[in-house]
Design a protein around this motif. Sequence first.
Motif, short mmCIF file in Angstrom:
data_model
loop_
_atom_site.label_atom_id
_atom_site.label_comp_id
_atom_site.label_asym_id
_atom_site.label_seq_id
_atom_site.Cartn_x
_atom_site.Cartn_y
_atom_site.Cartn_z
N SER A 83 -44.25 41.19 -0.98
CA SER A 83 -43.52 41.23 -2.24
C SER A 83 -43.19 39.81 -2.68
CB SER A 83 -42.24 42.06 -2.13
OG SER A 83 -41.26 41.37 -1.38
N ASN A 171 -36.93 50.43 -0.35
CA ASN A 171 -38.30 49.95 -0.18
C ASN A 171 -39.18 50.78 -1.10
OD1 ASN A 171 -39.88 52.16 1.53
ND2 ASN A 171 -37.81 52.00 2.39
N ILE A 172 -40.36 50.27 -1.43
CA ILE A 172 -41.14 50.87 -2.51
C ILE A 172 -41.58 52.29 -2.20
CG2 ILE A 172 -43.38 49.98 -1.71
CD1 ILE A 172 -42.09 50.26 -5.37
N LEU A 227 -37.83 50.50 -12.79
CA LEU A 227 -38.70 50.70 -11.63
C LEU A 227 -40.07 51.11 -12.13
CD1 LEU A 227 -39.41 51.21 -8.60
CD2 LEU A 227 -38.55 53.56 -8.95
N LEU A 229 -43.97 52.19 -10.70
CA LEU A 229 -44.78 52.60 -9.56
C LEU A 229 -46.24 52.51 -9.96
CD1 LEU A 229 -42.78 55.77 -8.41
CD2 LEU A 229 -42.62 53.44 -7.48
N GLY A 239 -45.61 48.33 -6.78
CA GLY A 239 -44.65 48.61 -7.84
C GLY A 239 -43.87 47.37 -8.21
#
Length: 287
Positions: A83, A171-172, A227, A229, A239
């Motif tokens: 990330s 967390n994603i 957010l 995705l 994401g």
Amino acid sequence: MKKYALVLILVLVIGFTAGCLGGGSDTTTSSPAVSSSPGTTTPTTTSQSPTTTSQSPTETPKEVTTDELLQWVSALNQYTYVSNATISMLVVVTQGNVSQRDNVTLNIIERGYMDFESWSAVINTTTISVPDGASTNTSRIVFNNVTYIRTPLGWVKSDDPTTAEFVWKYNIVSLAKEYLKRTPDERENGERLVLRYHLSDYEVRPLATMYFATTPDTEISVKDGVLELYFENGRLVGGRVSFSVSAKTSIDDPTIGKMTITQDGSWSETIRITSINEKKNVEAPST
């Protein structure tokens, strides 16, 4: 500029550590069950793909549903990721009768491994000031529901379960599991499917608090939370999380002295999943 970049990096490190050790996040999830045991595990790779229906060249492909996406995401047991978060801030540091205003940009690069079977994780973070290049490194290891945090002063152990809960909630993959149960606010179909959710203040505040609250009385406000995705061929590939934040903190620390720091700016983090369902060994560090 470099002096205040270093100050802000120290504030972030101190704030994150304080948040972890003090249960600073407002997480309300229950503690995950721990089934891991020490020892070496053999890496295994399994992959699952969503059921697809063959299409003739003249047919329009069937739009994958969020239920199908959720089914695939729920099959993820382990994953690794990279990330890159960018913090852009107008920072005002007041020390005594002197104030310094600076525009500060920080890059936070994170490489991690998450295991939802053994509830263990390894997360390595590098925070870099742009363009000065001042940086610091931190690490987190979650093992048997205990979090170990490596700071410039060494490893610190936290038995507070809320510390581990923060890792498992923000967390994603966990975010995808949660938000795929909802109807997205926006959907972009293409070679890469993008689902977009607008987040309320209370949904973003724990994340902002963990990174920006260095004292219990830190004043924080957040807005414009989003957010995203990202999916390719029905699989989660990453994401993005973004929000605007304002924070005011009073610091009295032997390392950096007494000061008041106000920060106004934005946070934007993009996450890329690099592998799935590959088991790795995680061990607790010596403290």
